[in-house]
Scaffold this motif. Sequence first.
Motif, mmCIF file in Angstrom:
data_model
loop_
_atom_site.group_PDB
_atom_site.id
_atom_site.type_symbol
_atom_site.label_atom_id
_atom_site.label_comp_id
_atom_site.label_asym_id
_atom_site.label_seq_id
_atom_site.Cartn_x
_atom_site.Cartn_y
_atom_site.Cartn_z
ATOM 1 N N TYR A 1 -1.124 8.141 -10.034
ATOM 2 C CA TYR A 1 -1.406 7.018 -9.134
ATOM 3 C C TYR A 1 -2.707 6.349 -9.583
ATOM 4 O O TYR A 1 -3.775 6.574 -9.005
ATOM 5 N N PRO A 2 -2.624 5.525 -10.627
ATOM 6 C CA PRO A 2 -3.837 4.959 -11.241
ATOM 7 C C PRO A 2 -4.642 4.045 -10.336
ATOM 8 O O PRO A 2 -5.804 3.773 -10.625
ATOM 9 N N LYS A 3 -4.063 3.552 -9.240
ATOM 10 C CA LYS A 3 -4.819 2.695 -8.322
ATOM 11 C C LYS A 3 -5.546 3.497 -7.241
ATOM 12 O O LYS A 3 -6.221 2.928 -6.395
ATOM 13 N N LEU A 4 -5.405 4.824 -7.303
ATOM 14 C CA LEU A 4 -6.099 5.703 -6.366
ATOM 15 C C LEU A 4 -7.247 6.410 -7.076
ATOM 16 O O LEU A 4 -7.125 6.812 -8.236
ATOM 17 N N SER A 5 -8.358 6.574 -6.389
ATOM 18 C CA SER A 5 -9.454 7.393 -6.908
ATOM 19 C C SER A 5 -9.799 8.446 -5.859
ATOM 20 O O SER A 5 -9.584 8.241 -4.660
ATOM 21 N N VAL A 6 -10.315 9.582 -6.317
ATOM 22 C CA VAL A 6 -10.620 10.702 -5.422
ATOM 23 C C VAL A 6 -12.088 11.087 -5.575
ATOM 24 O O VAL A 6 -12.567 11.312 -6.682
ATOM 25 N N LYS B 1 -1.259 7.926 1.211
ATOM 26 C CA LYS B 1 -2.024 8.437 0.076
ATOM 27 C C LYS B 1 -2.539 9.854 0.372
ATOM 28 O O LYS B 1 -2.588 10.693 -0.534
ATOM 29 N N THR B 2 -2.888 10.134 1.633
ATOM 30 C CA THR B 2 -3.342 11.474 1.998
ATOM 31 C C THR B 2 -2.186 12.461 1.908
ATOM 32 O O THR B 2 -2.341 13.580 1.402
ATOM 33 N N ARG B 3 -1.027 12.063 2.388
ATOM 34 C CA ARG B 3 0.147 12.934 2.324
ATOM 35 C C ARG B 3 0.523 13.239 0.880
ATOM 36 O O ARG B 3 0.848 14.375 0.530
ATOM 37 N N LEU B 4 0.467 12.226 0.011
ATOM 38 C CA LEU B 4 0.804 12.423 -1.397
ATOM 39 C C LEU B 4 -0.138 13.434 -2.057
ATOM 40 O O LEU B 4 0.308 14.320 -2.788
ATOM 41 N N LEU B 5 -1.435 13.302 -1.791
ATOM 42 C CA LEU B 5 -2.405 14.226 -2.386
ATOM 43 C C LEU B 5 -2.208 15.637 -1.849
ATOM 44 O O LEU B 5 -2.225 16.610 -2.613
ATOM 45 N N MET B 6 -2.008 15.760 -0.538
ATOM 46 C CA MET B 6 -1.805 17.079 0.055
ATOM 47 C C MET B 6 -0.567 17.761 -0.520
ATOM 48 O O MET B 6 -0.599 18.946 -0.871
ATOM 49 N N ASP B 7 0.532 17.027 -0.643
ATOM 50 C CA ASP B 7 1.764 17.600 -1.188
ATOM 51 C C ASP B 7 1.582 18.010 -2.648
ATOM 52 O O ASP B 7 2.097 19.048 -3.076
ATOM 53 N N TYR B 8 0.836 17.203 -3.401
ATOM 54 C CA TYR B 8 0.623 17.529 -4.815
ATOM 55 C C TYR B 8 -0.207 18.806 -4.949
ATOM 56 O O TYR B 8 0.092 19.675 -5.780
ATOM 57 N N ILE B 9 -1.240 18.937 -4.118
ATOM 58 C CA ILE B 9 -2.067 20.143 -4.136
ATOM 59 C C ILE B 9 -1.253 21.357 -3.703
ATOM 60 O O ILE B 9 -1.358 22.440 -4.295
ATOM 61 N N ALA B 10 -0.411 21.189 -2.676
ATOM 62 C CA ALA B 10 0.431 22.301 -2.210
ATOM 63 C C ALA B 10 1.355 22.791 -3.319
ATOM 64 O O ALA B 10 1.553 24.000 -3.491
ATOM 65 N N GLN B 11 1.920 21.866 -4.073
ATOM 66 C CA GLN B 11 2.786 22.247 -5.190
ATOM 67 C C GLN B 11 2.002 23.008 -6.256
ATOM 68 O O GLN B 11 2.498 23.968 -6.844
ATOM 69 N N GLY B 12 0.753 22.584 -6.487
ATOM 70 C CA GLY B 12 -0.093 23.273 -7.457
ATOM 71 C C GLY B 12 -0.406 24.692 -7.033
ATOM 72 O O GLY B 12 -0.361 25.625 -7.851
ATOM 73 N N TYR B 13 -0.697 24.890 -5.759
ATOM 74 C CA TYR B 13 -0.947 26.244 -5.257
ATOM 75 C C TYR B 13 0.313 27.108 -5.367
ATOM 76 O O TYR B 13 0.232 28.292 -5.701
ATOM 77 N N ALA B 14 1.458 26.516 -5.075
ATOM 78 C CA ALA B 14 2.711 27.273 -5.151
ATOM 79 C C ALA B 14 2.968 27.763 -6.579
ATOM 80 O O ALA B 14 3.407 28.899 -6.794
ATOM 81 N N ARG B 15 2.674 26.903 -7.554
ATOM 82 C CA ARG B 15 2.881 27.295 -8.964
ATOM 83 C C ARG B 15 1.922 28.411 -9.386
ATOM 84 O O ARG B 15 2.249 29.222 -10.258
ATOM 85 N N PHE C 1 0.831 -1.201 0.000
ATOM 86 C CA PHE C 1 0.000 0.000 0.000
ATOM 87 C C PHE C 1 0.865 1.251 0.000
ATOM 88 O O PHE C 1 0.579 2.234 -0.671
ATOM 89 N N SER C 2 1.954 1.206 0.778
ATOM 90 C CA SER C 2 2.834 2.366 0.877
ATOM 91 C C SER C 2 3.606 2.591 -0.414
ATOM 92 O O SER C 2 3.825 3.716 -0.835
ATOM 93 N N SER C 3 4.036 1.506 -1.065
ATOM 94 C CA SER C 3 4.839 1.654 -2.271
ATOM 95 C C SER C 3 3.987 2.020 -3.481
ATOM 96 O O SER C 3 4.438 2.713 -4.376
ATOM 97 N N GLU C 4 2.755 1.564 -3.522
ATOM 98 C CA GLU C 4 1.856 1.903 -4.622
ATOM 99 C C GLU C 4 0.470 2.158 -4.035
ATOM 100 O O GLU C 4 -0.322 1.232 -3.852
ATOM 101 N N PRO C 5 0.170 3.415 -3.718
ATOM 102 C CA PRO C 5 -1.079 3.731 -3.021
ATOM 103 C C PRO C 5 -2.311 3.259 -3.786
ATOM 104 O O PRO C 5 -2.389 3.374 -5.014
#
Length: 301
Positions: free
Chosen positions: A118-123, A281-295, A86-90
């Motif tokens: 992350y194709p195995k994740l859905s939001v 998976k929550t940390r990955l999504l949060m970090d990705y969103i944070a990067q988007g806001y920064a850009r 789960f950790s290696s492929e959310p």
Amino acid sequence: MNLADRILLFHKVVETGSFSQAAERAGMTNSVVSKHIAQLEQHLGIQLLHRTTRKLKLTEEGRLFFRHAQDVDQSVANAINAITEFSSEPTGTLCLSVPTISGEYLITELVAEFCQQYPKLSVELRLEDHQVDLIAEGVDLAIRTASLPDSSLIAKLLVQSKWVVSASPDYLKKHGTPQVPQDLVNHNCLTYTYMETGTNDWLFKEEGQQYSMKVSGSISSNNQIALKNAALAGHGVIYTPKLLAHEGLKTGKLVELLADFSSKELPIYAVYPYSKYLPEKTRLLMDYIAQGYARKAALFH
């Protein structure tokens, strides 16, 4: 050691065939291993092993218990493997609650990109301007604009969001351009019902002092996009996050007003319920969103 630990240790003793090898694998001494097996037998009220100087021999009850101990050992191994994978492929589903504006103009695209990575994740993406109860509604992550009184939430600052007053050139041509906040009493102000200071109270500053101006108009709404569309059509003045007005200001379809007096600026946070272990998976999504806001930070200032 608890009961489960002793069952696993018993399995290790039988599997290796000796106390000494089991002790080596477990990082214990022979005497400590022997003590724990004796305590296990005492707890069960049965003898599991016949001990001799050369070898161990299972009792009849011990053989039966060992078969079940194998299942316990396998279940632990499966659980560890599942977490590792789960950790290696959310995988799985995340529930994300976001304000309408951020969802429409930024986050929907970010979430789509994230799911491609992350194709195995859905939001499950929820666009809503009211503050939801994350724990009660099973929300993994939320984006919130404003102060955060709920101490049970962990917050990560994403950006500061400036608010601007604006109207269309057609509206200003018909009704004139306000020069000071007090002029707004003569204008049709389209108000937002979730405004933190109150639906009809707009914040301004003058000579370093902040104050609220009581405004009124023909439309109030819980959706700022609807208010922007009404302003674009020439129906009134709006006070919104700059992100919402950005495109209109850029193209000249909206004109910024009272820039020297506007003082409203709100932080935007990513928030999640307190947890000792934040799911990867929550940390990955949060970090990705944070990067988007920064850009896109320039769109907010």
